[in-house]
Scaffold this motif. Structure first.
Motif, mmCIF file in Angstrom:
data_model
loop_
_atom_site.group_PDB
_atom_site.id
_atom_site.type_symbol
_atom_site.label_atom_id
_atom_site.label_comp_id
_atom_site.label_asym_id
_atom_site.label_seq_id
_atom_site.Cartn_x
_atom_site.Cartn_y
_atom_site.Cartn_z
ATOM 1 N N THR A 1 0.839 -1.203 0.000
ATOM 2 C CA THR A 1 0.000 0.000 0.000
ATOM 3 C C THR A 1 0.872 1.250 0.000
ATOM 4 O O THR A 1 0.558 2.239 -0.659
ATOM 5 C CB THR A 1 -0.951 -0.011 1.221
ATOM 6 N N GLU A 2 1.997 1.181 0.709
ATOM 7 C CA GLU A 2 2.915 2.313 0.732
ATOM 8 C C GLU A 2 3.520 2.551 -0.656
ATOM 9 O O GLU A 2 3.643 3.689 -1.104
ATOM 10 C CB GLU A 2 4.039 2.050 1.735
ATOM 11 N N THR A 3 3.873 1.451 -1.343
ATOM 12 C CA THR A 3 4.428 1.560 -2.698
ATOM 13 C C THR A 3 3.416 2.212 -3.635
ATOM 14 O O THR A 3 3.763 3.068 -4.451
ATOM 15 C CB THR A 3 4.805 0.158 -3.250
ATOM 16 N N LEU A 4 2.135 1.834 -3.478
ATOM 17 C CA LEU A 4 1.075 2.430 -4.294
ATOM 18 C C LEU A 4 0.999 3.938 -4.037
ATOM 19 O O LEU A 4 0.974 4.740 -4.973
ATOM 20 C CB LEU A 4 -0.267 1.756 -3.984
ATOM 21 N N ALA A 5 0.992 4.306 -2.757
ATOM 22 C CA ALA A 5 0.895 5.725 -2.391
ATOM 23 C C ALA A 5 2.094 6.499 -2.941
ATOM 24 O O ALA A 5 1.941 7.598 -3.495
ATOM 25 C CB ALA A 5 0.815 5.872 -0.883
ATOM 26 N N GLN A 6 3.293 5.904 -2.813
ATOM 27 C CA GLN A 6 4.505 6.588 -3.300
ATOM 28 C C GLN A 6 4.482 6.756 -4.814
ATOM 29 O O GLN A 6 4.863 7.808 -5.339
ATOM 30 C CB GLN A 6 5.748 5.792 -2.900
ATOM 31 N N SER A 7 4.021 5.707 -5.539
ATOM 32 C CA SER A 7 4.025 5.815 -7.000
ATOM 33 C C SER A 7 3.011 6.859 -7.464
ATOM 34 O O SER A 7 3.262 7.578 -8.436
ATOM 35 C CB SER A 7 3.778 4.458 -7.670
ATOM 36 N N LEU A 8 1.888 6.980 -6.748
ATOM 37 C CA LEU A 8 0.900 8.013 -7.108
ATOM 38 C C LEU A 8 1.468 9.409 -6.869
ATOM 39 O O LEU A 8 1.323 10.298 -7.702
ATOM 40 C CB LEU A 8 -0.396 7.820 -6.307
ATOM 41 N N THR A 9 2.156 9.589 -5.717
ATOM 42 C CA THR A 9 2.743 10.898 -5.408
ATOM 43 C C THR A 9 3.825 11.243 -6.428
ATOM 44 O O THR A 9 3.878 12.368 -6.934
ATOM 45 C CB THR A 9 3.346 10.889 -3.982
ATOM 46 N N ALA A 10 4.693 10.267 -6.743
ATOM 47 C CA ALA A 10 5.777 10.515 -7.702
ATOM 48 C C ALA A 10 5.202 10.860 -9.071
ATOM 49 O O ALA A 10 5.662 11.802 -9.736
ATOM 50 C CB ALA A 10 6.680 9.286 -7.796
ATOM 51 N N MET A 11 4.176 10.119 -9.467
ATOM 52 C CA MET A 11 3.543 10.370 -10.769
ATOM 53 C C MET A 11 2.974 11.789 -10.810
ATOM 54 O O MET A 11 3.198 12.534 -11.754
ATOM 55 C CB MET A 11 2.439 9.318 -10.960
ATOM 56 N N ARG A 12 2.284 12.159 -9.725
ATOM 57 C CA ARG A 12 1.629 13.485 -9.707
ATOM 58 C C ARG A 12 2.644 14.633 -9.671
ATOM 59 O O ARG A 12 2.420 15.691 -10.246
ATOM 60 C CB ARG A 12 0.691 13.567 -8.489
ATOM 61 N N THR A 13 3.767 14.434 -8.993
ATOM 62 C CA THR A 13 4.710 15.541 -8.835
ATOM 63 C C THR A 13 5.782 15.585 -9.929
ATOM 64 O O THR A 13 6.324 16.638 -10.220
ATOM 65 C CB THR A 13 5.427 15.487 -7.464
ATOM 66 N N LYS A 14 6.072 14.442 -10.547
ATOM 67 C CA LYS A 14 7.205 14.424 -11.478
ATOM 68 C C LYS A 14 6.854 14.346 -12.967
ATOM 69 O O LYS A 14 7.660 14.720 -13.801
ATOM 70 C CB LYS A 14 8.146 13.278 -11.113
ATOM 71 N N VAL A 15 5.671 13.827 -13.283
ATOM 72 C CA VAL A 15 5.326 13.732 -14.709
ATOM 73 C C VAL A 15 5.091 15.149 -15.248
ATOM 74 O O VAL A 15 4.450 15.966 -14.603
ATOM 75 C CB VAL A 15 4.078 12.850 -14.924
ATOM 76 N N LYS A 16 5.663 15.423 -16.420
ATOM 77 C CA LYS A 16 5.460 16.748 -17.009
ATOM 78 C C LYS A 16 5.060 16.620 -18.468
ATOM 79 O O LYS A 16 4.937 15.504 -18.982
ATOM 80 C CB LYS A 16 6.729 17.582 -16.863
#
Ligand SMILES: [Zn+2]
Length: 225
Positions: A63-78
């Motif tokens: 669940t933590e990995t899911l949360a981290q991948s969502l945060t990374a996707m939202r903050t880093k994808v451009k």
């Protein structure tokens, strides 16, 4: 009569009027998570509760990995600075590739259309993602889309290379309006302007067309007249 709807109960009183009784959650944290998940499209409170309880049962690490991948996707994808496709870097992998045919630019509505065309493996040119289509009903005009940046591309470093613009826009009323507007703007550039063959259903979205139909459509594209 009592029925369960999402995570609330609807009770009809004696006069038949519905009375909504909200479900009590055992935890404020669960309630918050359910509320957030249910904000996603197509997910009601009942499905959200099922997903949240599933996440709670899984390994904490997963669940933590899911949360981290969502945060990374939202903050880093451009957005790619050239074609406006979604990207991890300033330039997307398609624009950065020397294997792509630099003489072709395929204009599409959004990233999902890029993915759909890439899945056909029939097209090796570049893209330009408009970020929507002209829709007077929704108040979306040409200036809300990446149309000026397409003109800038054609006037700039790519002016020598580009030979053809393919308008791969959904054949809906708004899509046709957008294609018509684009071909007028593109006329002074003296390029070949084509649209994908209408193998895709009229009124349908490109992303829902099957790969064979979409692949054939892009191979047998026709001149825009
Ligand atoms: Zn790009």
């Amino acid at each position: 009569m009592i029925c369960v709807r999402n995570s609330s109960f609807i009770i009809h009183n004696r006069t038949g009027d519905p009375v909504i009784i909200l479900l009590e959650y055992p935890s404020k944290l669960i309630e918050d998570a359910v509320n957030e998940v249910s904000k996603l499209p197509g997910i009601g409170k009942k499905t959200a509760l099922r997903l949240v309880l599933h996440l709670l049962k899984r390994d904490e690490e997963q669940t933590e990995t899911l949360a981290q991948s969502l945060t990374a996707m939202r903050t880093k994808v451009k957005y790619c600075r050239k074609c406006h496709n979604l990207s991890d870097n300033d330039l997307c992998t398609i624009c950065a590739s020397m294997k792509r045919d630099q003489s072709l630019i395929c204009v599409v509505e959004d990233t999902r259309d890029v993915l759909a065309i890439e899945n056909t493996a029939q097209y090796k040119g570049l893209y330009h993602v408009l970020g929507g289509i002209i829709s007077p009903v929704e108040g979306i005009g040409p200036s809300d889309l990446q149309i000026d940046s397409l003109m800038t591309r054609l006037r700039g470093a790519e002016s020598e290379q580009v030979r053809e613009i393919i308008l791969a826009i959904s054949p809906t009323m708004e899509g046709d309006t957008t294609a018509f507007y684009l071909q007028k703007k593109l006329r002074p550039f003296n390029l070949k302007i084509s649209t994908i063959a209408r193998g895709v259903p009229i009124g349908g979205d490109l992303e829902y067309a099957d790969e064979v139909t979409l692949g054939r459509s892009i191979l047998s594209r026709i001149a825009y007249d």
